[in-house]
Each structure stands twice: as structure tokens, then as C-alpha cells.
Write an enzyme that holds these catalytic residues in place. Structure first.
Site, PDB file in Angstrom:
ATOM      1  CD  GLU A 261      19.519 -26.647  62.172  1.00  0.00           C
ATOM      2  OE1 GLU A 261      20.439 -27.461  62.076  1.00  0.00           O
ATOM      3  OE2 GLU A 261      19.358 -25.894  63.155  1.00  0.00           O
ATOM      4  CD  GLU A 393       7.966 -21.163  64.211  1.00  0.00           C
ATOM      5  OE1 GLU A 393       8.230 -20.390  63.274  1.00  0.00           O
ATOM      6  OE2 GLU A 393       8.795 -21.958  64.690  1.00  0.00           O
TER       7      GLU A 393
HETATM    8  P1  NAD Z   1      14.131 -14.896  60.211  1.00  0.00           P
HETATM    9  O1  NAD Z   1      13.966 -15.875  59.123  1.00  0.00           O
HETATM   10  O2  NAD Z   1      13.331 -13.662  60.204  1.00  0.00           O
HETATM   11  O3  NAD Z   1      15.651 -14.407  60.307  1.00  0.00           O
HETATM   12  C1  NAD Z   1      16.726 -15.295  60.469  1.00  0.00           C
HETATM   13  C2  NAD Z   1      17.972 -14.683  59.857  1.00  0.00           C
HETATM   14  O4  NAD Z   1      17.783 -14.564  58.460  1.00  0.00           O
HETATM   15  C3  NAD Z   1      18.286 -13.274  60.373  1.00  0.00           C
HETATM   16  O5  NAD Z   1      19.684 -13.148  60.516  1.00  0.00           O
HETATM   17  C4  NAD Z   1      17.776 -12.397  59.254  1.00  0.00           C
HETATM   18  O6  NAD Z   1      18.409 -11.153  59.183  1.00  0.00           O
HETATM   19  C5  NAD Z   1      18.089 -13.241  58.044  1.00  0.00           C
HETATM   20  N1  NAD Z   1      17.287 -12.949  56.842  1.00  0.00           N
HETATM   21  C6  NAD Z   1      16.021 -12.467  56.782  1.00  0.00           C
HETATM   22  N2  NAD Z   1      15.644 -12.338  55.491  1.00  0.00           N
HETATM   23  C7  NAD Z   1      16.689 -12.743  54.729  1.00  0.00           C
HETATM   24  C8  NAD Z   1      16.904 -12.839  53.331  1.00  0.00           C
HETATM   25  N3  NAD Z   1      15.965 -12.506  52.444  1.00  0.00           N
HETATM   26  N4  NAD Z   1      18.095 -13.307  52.893  1.00  0.00           N
HETATM   27  C9  NAD Z   1      19.054 -13.670  53.771  1.00  0.00           C
HETATM   28  N5  NAD Z   1      18.909 -13.589  55.110  1.00  0.00           N
HETATM   29  C10 NAD Z   1      17.737 -13.135  55.585  1.00  0.00           C
HETATM   30  O7  NAD Z   1      13.938 -15.713  61.558  1.00  0.00           O
HETATM   31  P2  NAD Z   1      13.893 -15.149  63.045  1.00  0.00           P
HETATM   32  O8  NAD Z   1      12.595 -14.441  63.238  1.00  0.00           O
HETATM   33  O9  NAD Z   1      15.174 -14.431  63.308  1.00  0.00           O
HETATM   34  O10 NAD Z   1      13.923 -16.499  63.891  1.00  0.00           O
HETATM   35  C11 NAD Z   1      12.797 -17.219  64.269  1.00  0.00           C
HETATM   36  C12 NAD Z   1      12.579 -18.409  63.341  1.00  0.00           C
HETATM   37  O11 NAD Z   1      13.713 -19.265  63.372  1.00  0.00           O
HETATM   38  C13 NAD Z   1      11.418 -19.286  63.774  1.00  0.00           C
HETATM   39  O12 NAD Z   1      10.655 -19.629  62.654  1.00  0.00           O
HETATM   40  C14 NAD Z   1      12.098 -20.522  64.345  1.00  0.00           C
HETATM   41  O13 NAD Z   1      11.334 -21.700  64.326  1.00  0.00           O
HETATM   42  C15 NAD Z   1      13.303 -20.615  63.486  1.00  0.00           C
HETATM   43  N6  NAD Z   1      14.323 -21.431  64.125  1.00  0.00           N
HETATM   44  C16 NAD Z   1      14.541 -22.703  63.652  1.00  0.00           C
HETATM   45  C17 NAD Z   1      15.475 -23.527  64.254  1.00  0.00           C
HETATM   46  C18 NAD Z   1      15.681 -24.935  63.775  1.00  0.00           C
HETATM   47  O14 NAD Z   1      16.667 -25.553  64.173  1.00  0.00           O
HETATM   48  N7  NAD Z   1      14.812 -25.485  62.958  1.00  0.00           N
HETATM   49  C19 NAD Z   1      16.219 -23.051  65.334  1.00  0.00           C
HETATM   50  C20 NAD Z   1      15.970 -21.755  65.793  1.00  0.00           C
HETATM   51  C21 NAD Z   1      15.028 -20.953  65.168  1.00  0.00           C
END
Ligand code: NAD
Length: 499
Positions: A261, A393
Site C-alpha cells: 500500500e 506526493e
Molecule cells: P517509508 O516508505 O519511508 O517507510 C515506511 C516503513 O518502511 C517504515 O517502517 C520504514 O522504516 C520502513 N522502511 C524504509 N526503508 C525500508 C527498506 N529498505 N526495507 C524495509 N523497510 C523499510 O514511508 P513513510 O514516510 O513512513 O510513510 C509515508 C508514505 O506511506 C507515503 O508515501 C504514504 O502515501 C504511504 N502510505 C500509504 C498508504 C496506503 O494505504 N496506500 C497508507 C499510509 C501511508
């Protein structure tokens, strides 16, 4: 006790030393490097958490692997009872959970009090479906009875972001547990506290040790190791699109099943025949609630040119009146951004917008004199498709308005982005509602409505917004393997070779 004190009292249990992990039913202090957790409203350090070491991560996965056979074999009714108890305990502690989300995620109380209860609803919904999770289909053919069954896939990783951390985690963890999977959860490093509350609540509710484990840490270390671990069978990930892409590569060697997601740049399309007052309410709600840090936010406002000027003028007035302030104040509508890095990212789009030629119709600057990461709710008007603020975004309280001429133009503009999570559409013409809904490249479309979730419906995106669906039975499809059994009726002829 006021809500901020309630949240501080809750995290004080975790803040005397860096927050570690929860593995095999017990807290583990951890040996990894500690990192700071900040309060978005003040910028002050709230506490620290620890990055899991490889050994600690291995221990969490080993616990999930060991607990899997017994949990998968636990009668579904028993799983149902335990998960319903989790829901009861979430409700009992909803105020504390909501207060912690306000404190470390900076989200406004008015939304977080509901989000905690939604977390309980998620548990209850999937708990009650546990007894039917293994159900399959009967697919008879001329000579065979085919039937399908489902069984849990194994230990799974759940990796979540910081925007509504508690609610989002329950949305993934509840169906995984109801299906009979065991879980290793890695919450976002910027908001780790409510995840610890959830794993503790689950154990208080009677979840056996090892079924649900939580590790803290950074994405590039703990998250990466978790996605590469050979004993993890599937990864449920919510976060940025480029992280999804990295995780797909990380999980490739061990052939992980993934459910993503990801990001969004969701359009709200307003035709001139719509109920314009309701459309304005919904557009404002969907981008400025949750501080704009919402995957399904309506971050692009596409308005028919015949009503564009008047609609944008009204929108600008509303945006200027939004109540920005202390997340704990029940009157607050917009709180701070999560972290200094994110604040800097959102801020950077002001220059990008004006250089590209958009007009700032409201906001456009940090909140003067604020200590934390407060940014004024912002409206960019008169944008065009090629501008970065129309394509990227931003994930803050920032709305980009673009005029369109007719139905074809609206569809073309709505679809002209790399994302495809949600679309919102306002019109009184039923035929047009059907045509545009069909043409929108999005996993979810709301007609004459803001995002109102109904848990049995599928949730997810297309294009760069994700892979797979949650909700209803779709969640079980991800966390379970389907097996087909073909039983011969004894009526067909088996081919004979070598006779
Ligand atoms: P992010 O991708 O930076 O981090 C999300 C999670 O992934 C964190 O726990 C982070 O530590 C982990 N992560 C980061 N790099 C990783 C890697 N290489 N391997 C494994 N895990 C890793 O996202 P964010 O900044 O925390 O959240 C915001 C984003 O989430 C926005 O783009 C938003 O649209 C998205 N989002 C999507 C939905 C949906 O349902 N589509 C819902 C909520 C948020």
C-alpha cells in the site's frame, strides 16, 4: 489527567531506557544503536528507541517460526475469542492510545480518538471472520470434484509508516493473526510507541508467546533484514512507493509474496452540476485532516472551468480558517508535520510551486513562531499538469488546484500521474458518475463522498500506488495459501502409456 500528561505517563514506562523490542512474549531491551524519537509539536526529544541487531531480528523471526504451527492449528473459534479480547482491551485503552498518537505522531486528537477505536474495529472484524478464513470453493467438472481450501502462509512481516501508526498496524496485523499467521511487526522509527502498546495489549488478551513480535529499527537496517529473512513468507508493507520498490528487490532472492500500500496523488474532481458545498467540505476534509499525511488524501483538486474561480476563492477562504495548533486541543484541525526532515520536504514545495508558475492562494509558509514542525495549510491554484506540485506526493497539508474543461479533460488529467490509489468524484449526473468511475485509474473511487471505509470492501491502489488489496476476504487471500484438491468420480479414462 490532561491528555498530554496521559501520553507522557504512558511512554514514561518506555522512556527510562531506549525502547527495545518485544520477542517471544517478553520485552527485550536490545543492544543495537539507539535513535531519537521527537515530539512533532515541540521538536523536543521524547525518548529513544533501538535499532534491532541482526541477532535480535533473527530471534524475532525464530519466535514467529516456532509459534506458527500451534497458532495455525489453534481452532479458529479460539483465535476469534483472543482477537476479540484484543479489540476489547484497545477500546478500554483508546484514550491512552490516541494520546500517544497525538504525542509522537503529531496527529490531532479529534481524529486520533476515532482512529484508536477503528483499530479495535479492525480486530473485531477479522476476529469474527477467522472461522471462515479457511473456507474455499467447490468447482466441479465433468469427471472431478474440485474443492479449494486455504491455510495460513507462515510467519509474515508487517512494516508500517508513521501517519496513523496504530490504526494502520491493526489493519495488517489483525487479518494476519485471524488467518493463523504469526507476525513480526516493524513500526516506523519516527512513531514507535503505539506499536509497543499494541503488542502488549495483544499478550494481555492471551495471544500465545511468539505469535506476534515487534522489533524497532530503521528501514535500511532492521526493515531490510526483515524483508530478506528466508523464514518470512510474505511482506505486508505500507509506505512510500520507492520503498516498496526497494522491498521488492530485497525480497526477490527469497521469493517473498508482497502486498504494497504505497503513495498517492489522488484527484477530487468537481463538475459544475455537483452539490458544490458538500464537494468543498469533502475536498477540504480529505486533504487537511491528518495534517495531509494521508495516503488517500485528495491532494489534487480538479474543478470544471465554469465554476473554477468561485470554487477556488471559497476553498482559499476555508483553508485560511483551518485551526492549526496543539494536537491535544480538541478544537485543532491541523497539527504539526511528523519530523523535521518531512517538514523540510513539504516546505521545499513552496519554492518549487512558485518557480513552476502556480499561485499560492492560501498558506505557503511555516507557522510563524511555532516551536515544532507546523506548516500553514496551503492551497496552490492555477496549476498545470506538468508542474511538480501536480505530479508528486507532498504528503502534507497542501492542495493543488487545476481547472478542467469537460469530462474527457477531467479523466485525462486525473489519470496523468504515476499514482492510482483513490479518486473522488462530484456530480449529480449518474451516467457521468458511472463513466468517470470506470475510466479513473484508481483502486478506489468515491462518488459524492469523502473516504468512508467499509471494512468488507477492497482497499488498495493501482500503478505506483500498490499491489494487492486489503479488506474483507482480500486480506485472507494475501495471508493464506489456496490449495485445490481434485477428486475423481471414477468416470474418466486415465491415459495409458507404455502398454
Ligand atoms: P517509508 O516508505 O519511508 O517507510 C515506511 C516503513 O518502511 C517504515 O517502517 C520504514 O522504516 C520502513 N522502511 C524504509 N526503508 C525500508 C527498506 N529498505 N526495507 C524495509 N523497510 C523499510 O514511508 P513513510 O514516510 O513512513 O510513510 C509515508 C508514505 O506511506 C507515503 O508515501 C504514504 O502515501 C504511504 N502510505 C500509504 C498508504 C496506503 O494505504 N496506500 C497508507 C499510509 C501511508
Amino acid at each position: 489527567m490532561d491528555k498530554r500528561s496521559l501520553a507522557l505517563a504512558q511512554i514514561s514506562a518506555y522512556s527510562s531506557a531506549p525502547l527495545g523490542h518485544f520477542i517471544a512474549g517478553v520485552p527485550v531491551a536490545g543492544q543495537g544503536e539507539a535513535f531519537d524519537v521527537f515530539e512533532p509539536a515541540t521538536g523536543a526529544v521524547l525518548g529513544q528507541a533501538r535499532d534491532a541487531t541482526q541477532q535480535e531480528l533473527d530471534a524475532a523471526v525464530a519466535a514467529a517460526k516456532e509459534a506458527f504451527p500451534a497458532w495455525a492449528a489453534t481452532p479458529a473459534n479460539e483465535r476469534r475469542k483472543i482477537l476479540n479480547r484484543v479489540a476489547d482491551l484497545i477500546v478500554a485503552r483508546a484514550d491512552e492510545i490516541a494520546a500517544v498518537e497525538c504525542l509522537d505522531a503529531g496527529q490531532a486528537w479529534r481524529f486520533m480518538s476515532k482512529a484508536a477505536i477503528r483499530g479495535a474495529d479492525n480486530f473485531r472484524f477479522f476476529a469474527d471472520r477467522a472461522p471462515s478464513a479457511a473456507d474455499g470453493q467447490a468447482l466441479p467438472s465433468a469427471n472431478h470434484l474440485n474443492y479449494t481450501t486455504r491455510s495460513p502462509i507462515g510467519p509474515v512481516a508487517v512494516i508500517t509508516p508513521w501517519n496513523t501508526p496504530f490504526m494502520l498496524s491493526t489493519w495488517k496485523i489483525a487479518p494476519a493473526l485471524a488467518a493463523g499467521c504469526t507476525v513480526v511487526h516493524k513500526p516506523a522509527e519516527w512513531s514507535p510507541y503505539s506499536a509497543r502498546m499494541l503488542v502488549e495489549i495483544a499478550h494481555e488478551a492471551g495471544l500465545p508467546a511468539g505469535v506476534f513480535n515487534a522489533v524497532n529499527g530503521l528501514g535500511e537496517t532492521t526493515g531490510k533484514r526483515l524483508t530478506e529473512h528466508p523464514d518470512i513468507k510474505a511482506i505486508a508493507f505500507v509506505g512510500e512507493s520507492r520503498t516498496g520498490s526497494a522491498i521488492m528487490k530485497q525480497g526477490a532472492d527469497t521469493l517473498k509474496r508482497v502486498h504494497f500500500e504505497l503513495g498517492g496523488k489522488n484527484p477530487v474532481i468537481v463538475f459544475d452540476d455537483a452539490d458544490l458545498d458538500a464537494a468543498l467540505d469533502a475536498a477540504i476534509f480529505m486533504i487537511y485532516s491528518l495534517n495531509g499525511q494521508r495516503c488517500t488524501s485528495s491532494s489534487r483538486l480538479l474543478v470544471q472551468s465554469s465554476i473554477y474561480d468561485a470554487f477556488i476563492a471559497k476553498a482559499a477562504e476555508r483553508v485560511k480558517k483551518l485551526k492549526v495548533g496543539d494536537p491535544f486541543d480538541p478544537a485543532t484541525e491541523v497539527g504539526p508535520l511528523i519530523h523535521r526532515r518531512h517538514f523540510e520536504k513539504v516546505s521545499s514545495y513552496m519554492g518549487i510551486a512558485t518557480e513552476d508558475g502556480a499561485r499560492i492562494a492560501a498558506g505557503g509558509a511555516p507557522v510563524a513562531g511555532a516551536e515544532g514542525y507546523f506548516f500553514q495549510p496551503t492551497l496552490f491554484a492555477d496549476a498545470t499538469q506538468s508542474m511538480r506540485v501536480a505530479q508528486e506526493e507532498i504528503f502534507g497539508p497542501v492542495l493543488t488546484a487545476i481547472p478542467f474543461e469537460d469530462e474527457a479533460d477531467a479523466i485525462a488529467k486525473a489519470n496523468d500521474v504515476e499514482y492510482g490509489l483513490a479518486g473522488y468524484l462530484w456530480t449529480r449526473d449518474v451516467g457521468r458518475a458511472l463513466r468517470v468511475s470506470e475510466a479513473l485509474e484508481a483502486g478506489m473511487v468515491w462518488v459524492n463522498s469523502e473516504n468512508v471505509r467499509h471494512l468488507p470492501t477492497p482497499f488498495g491502489g493501482v500503478k505506483a500506488s500498490g499491489i494487492g488489496r486489503d479488506g474483507g476476504d482480500w486480506s485472507f487471500d494475501f495471508y493464506m495459501e489456496t490449495k485445490n484438491v481434485a477428486l475423481a468420480k471414477g468416470t474418466h479414462k486415465v491415459p495409458r502409456l507404455g502398454v
